[in-house]
Scaffold this motif. Structure first.
Motif, PDB file in Angstrom:
ATOM      1  N   ILE A 195       0.901  -1.130  -0.076  1.00  0.00           N
ATOM      2  CA  ILE A 195      -0.017  -0.118  -0.043  1.00  0.00           C
ATOM      3  C   ILE A 195       0.951   1.187  -0.138  1.00  0.00           C
ATOM      4  O   ILE A 195       1.757   1.418   0.724  1.00  0.00           O
ATOM      5  CB  ILE A 195      -0.811  -0.009   1.331  1.00  0.00           C
ATOM      6  N   THR A 196       0.695   2.153  -0.778  1.00  0.00           N
ATOM      7  CA  THR A 196       0.802   3.599  -0.817  1.00  0.00           C
ATOM      8  C   THR A 196      -0.185   4.555  -0.588  1.00  0.00           C
ATOM      9  O   THR A 196      -1.275   4.417  -1.224  1.00  0.00           O
ATOM     10  CB  THR A 196       1.577   3.898  -2.253  1.00  0.00           C
ATOM     11  N   LEU A 197       0.050   5.399   0.257  1.00  0.00           N
ATOM     12  CA  LEU A 197      -0.822   6.674   0.306  1.00  0.00           C
ATOM     13  C   LEU A 197      -0.651   7.761  -0.432  1.00  0.00           C
ATOM     14  O   LEU A 197       0.478   8.003  -0.951  1.00  0.00           O
ATOM     15  CB  LEU A 197      -0.686   6.996   1.830  1.00  0.00           C
ATOM     16  N   GLY A 198      -1.824   8.264  -1.100  1.00  0.00           N
ATOM     17  CA  GLY A 198      -1.824   9.165  -2.071  1.00  0.00           C
ATOM     18  C   GLY A 198      -2.824  10.018  -2.209  1.00  0.00           C
ATOM     19  O   GLY A 198      -3.782  10.000  -1.399  1.00  0.00           O
ATOM     20  N   THR A 199      -2.901  11.149  -2.944  1.00  0.00           N
ATOM     21  CA  THR A 199      -4.001  11.937  -3.624  1.00  0.00           C
ATOM     22  C   THR A 199      -4.505  11.122  -4.822  1.00  0.00           C
ATOM     23  O   THR A 199      -3.616  11.502  -5.788  1.00  0.00           O
ATOM     24  CB  THR A 199      -3.444  13.115  -3.646  1.00  0.00           C
ATOM     25  N   THR A 200      -5.917  11.093  -5.136  1.00  0.00           N
ATOM     26  CA  THR A 200      -6.230  10.699  -6.235  1.00  0.00           C
ATOM     27  C   THR A 200      -7.225  11.613  -6.872  1.00  0.00           C
ATOM     28  O   THR A 200      -7.837  12.290  -6.460  1.00  0.00           O
ATOM     29  CB  THR A 200      -7.244   9.451  -5.789  1.00  0.00           C
ATOM     30  N   ILE A 201      -6.948  11.643  -8.276  1.00  0.00           N
ATOM     31  CA  ILE A 201      -8.150  12.417  -9.217  1.00  0.00           C
ATOM     32  C   ILE A 201      -9.134  11.453  -9.870  1.00  0.00           C
ATOM     33  O   ILE A 201      -9.029  10.233 -10.206  1.00  0.00           O
ATOM     34  CB  ILE A 201      -7.433  13.107 -10.278  1.00  0.00           C
ATOM     35  N   SER A 202     -10.360  12.020  -9.283  1.00  0.00           N
ATOM     36  CA  SER A 202     -11.534  11.372  -9.869  1.00  0.00           C
ATOM     37  C   SER A 202     -12.069  12.102 -11.015  1.00  0.00           C
ATOM     38  O   SER A 202     -12.297  13.280 -10.948  1.00  0.00           O
ATOM     39  CB  SER A 202     -12.725  11.177  -8.979  1.00  0.00           C
ATOM     40  N   ALA A 203     -11.982  11.415 -12.354  1.00  0.00           N
ATOM     41  CA  ALA A 203     -12.041  12.046 -13.575  1.00  0.00           C
ATOM     42  C   ALA A 203     -13.652  11.842 -13.987  1.00  0.00           C
ATOM     43  O   ALA A 203     -14.362  10.625 -13.988  1.00  0.00           O
ATOM     44  CB  ALA A 203     -11.141  11.583 -14.636  1.00  0.00           C
ATOM     45  N   MET A 242     -12.392   6.990 -11.186  1.00  0.00           N
ATOM     46  CA  MET A 242     -13.564   7.829 -11.622  1.00  0.00           C
ATOM     47  C   MET A 242     -14.837   7.882 -10.486  1.00  0.00           C
ATOM     48  O   MET A 242     -15.805   8.316 -10.921  1.00  0.00           O
ATOM     49  CB  MET A 242     -14.147   7.044 -12.786  1.00  0.00           C
ATOM     50  N   GLU A 243     -14.350   7.324  -8.986  1.00  0.00           N
ATOM     51  CA  GLU A 243     -15.430   7.415  -8.236  1.00  0.00           C
ATOM     52  C   GLU A 243     -15.135   8.238  -6.995  1.00  0.00           C
ATOM     53  O   GLU A 243     -15.935   8.453  -6.313  1.00  0.00           O
ATOM     54  CB  GLU A 243     -15.981   6.013  -8.073  1.00  0.00           C
ATOM     55  N   CYS A 244     -13.830   8.309  -6.511  1.00  0.00           N
ATOM     56  CA  CYS A 244     -13.558   8.291  -5.046  1.00  0.00           C
ATOM     57  C   CYS A 244     -13.991   9.779  -4.606  1.00  0.00           C
ATOM     58  O   CYS A 244     -14.372   9.758  -3.539  1.00  0.00           O
ATOM     59  CB  CYS A 244     -11.843   8.378  -5.019  1.00  0.00           C
ATOM     60  N   SER A 245     -13.964  10.588  -5.373  1.00  0.00           N
ATOM     61  CA  SER A 245     -14.325  12.215  -4.869  1.00  0.00           C
ATOM     62  C   SER A 245     -15.507  12.253  -4.379  1.00  0.00           C
ATOM     63  O   SER A 245     -15.752  13.061  -3.423  1.00  0.00           O
ATOM     64  CB  SER A 245     -13.782  13.365  -6.160  1.00  0.00           C
ATOM     65  N   ALA A 246     -16.440  11.598  -5.262  1.00  0.00           N
ATOM     66  CA  ALA A 246     -17.938  11.630  -4.932  1.00  0.00           C
ATOM     67  C   ALA A 246     -18.429  11.007  -3.676  1.00  0.00           C
ATOM     68  O   ALA A 246     -19.093  11.502  -2.578  1.00  0.00           O
ATOM     69  CB  ALA A 246     -18.694  11.274  -6.035  1.00  0.00           C
ATOM     70  N   ILE A 247     -17.531   9.952  -3.365  1.00  0.00           N
ATOM     71  CA  ILE A 247     -17.689   9.177  -2.130  1.00  0.00           C
ATOM     72  C   ILE A 247     -17.263   9.721  -0.998  1.00  0.00           C
ATOM     73  O   ILE A 247     -17.964   9.948  -0.063  1.00  0.00           O
ATOM     74  CB  ILE A 247     -16.962   7.682  -2.403  1.00  0.00           C
ATOM     75  N   TYR A 248     -15.828  10.446  -1.196  1.00  0.00           N
ATOM     76  CA  TYR A 248     -15.482  11.261  -0.004  1.00  0.00           C
ATOM     77  C   TYR A 248     -16.511  12.194   0.227  1.00  0.00           C
ATOM     78  O   TYR A 248     -16.678  12.737   1.426  1.00  0.00           O
ATOM     79  CB  TYR A 248     -14.046  11.555  -0.173  1.00  0.00           C
TER      80      TYR A 248
END
Length: 294
Positions: A195-203, A242-248
């Motif tokens: 596992i790597t911790l990071g910042t994700t773009i949801s497009a 493509m989904e993470c931002s809305a979930i958060y």
């Protein structure tokens, strides 16, 4: 004081008492919910369950509730995109926080733990295909959260401003938003060397919105180079999905906990990918099940 009634046009309840899209009824979901994109992956996740108590399916939304080593869990497929997440998270919230008989919000808030298991493409050369990315934060290119009141109260507005300035954000695009995941869930899942911790773009798309070119050119051909070079303190943008931002975002506004962990199946900087990624995803599913239930 009288409670506000939620109109039938706002929250559609099917004739069998189930919520409109998910076809689930109150009491049919566990407090811990695994979200997957592919409906077929619901069967793979639920194959680990000791017992199954609920099955529901409508369109791309397939759900199974059961127990893993005696621990109650629900797995729900969302399909692709933040528009589907808008449906899934709002309806999951309604199932636990709205009284369907009176169509009013319950007096006591009920918090869910939502964990997305997905696949993703890396934007940093050191993030190898086959590794797992746990999203500490998400950047929404989709604009979904901008439709909701009080969104700036739960977003990292300084991060947003510095990011837009660095990449020279196109004003024709929806305004990006930045929102953190649940520290409780991230700490719970961050227990493996892969596992790597990071910042994700949801497009909001797979091709142009993620900088892919087939026949159509890009409004900004250098967008991925700029994204990969951006730094906010010690943080950098690690991957696309493509989904993470809305979930958060929706989870924070609604009072739920959320985390996303993805198997990296392509490295955009190196230009390589792994079409045979299912073993990596299966190992990731086992990791999430074991850590979520402990």
């Amino acid at each position: 004081m009288a409670k506000n009634i939620i109109e039938a046009s706002e929250l559609i309840i099917n004739s069998d008492g189930s919520v409109f899209h998910l076809h689930l009824k109150p009491g049919e979901i566990a407090d811990n919910v695994i979200l997957v994109g592919d409906p077929g992956r619901v069967d793979m996740v639920s194959s680990y369950f000791d017992e199954v108590t609920v099955r529901a399916e409508n369109r791309e939304f397939r759900s199974v509730t059961g127990k893993y080593h005696g621990f109650p869990l629900t797995v729900v497929s969302t399909g692709i995109g933040t528009d589907n997440i808008d449906i899934v998270v709002n309806e999951l919230d309604a199932l636990v926080n709205v009284d369907f008989a009176t169509r009013t919000v319950k007096d006591t808030h009920h918090a869910l733990n939502l964990v997305r298991i997905g696949t993703s493409g890396s934007l940093q050369p050191e993030l190898e295909v086959g590794s797992w990315l746990l999203s500490q934060a998400a950047i929404g290119f989709d604009g979904l959260l901008n439709f909701y009141a009080n969104r700036k109260s739960i977003t990292d507005n300084d991060f947003e401003d510095k990011f837009k300035a660095f990449v020279d954000w196109n004003p024709l695009l929806t305004q990006p938003y930045v929102v953190d995941g649940s520290k409780m869930l991230i700490d719970k899942l961050n227990t493996d060397s892969r596992i790597t911790l990071g910042t994700t773009i949801s497009a909001p798309g797979f091709y142009g919105p993620q900088g892919r070119v087939i026949r159509l050119g890009l409004a900004d051909p250098e967008i991925n180079t700029k994204i990969s070079a951006f730094r906010y303190g010690e943080r950098k943008i690690t991957n696309y999905e493509m989904e993470c931002s809305a979930i958060y975002g929706l989870s924070k506004l609604l009072g739920h906990n959320a985390a996303t962990v993805c198997a990296i199946i392509a490295n955009r900087k190196a230009g390589n990918s792994n079409a045979d990624y299912k073993p990596s995803v299966q190992a990731l599913v086992e990791h999430v099940l074991n850590n979520l239930s402990r």
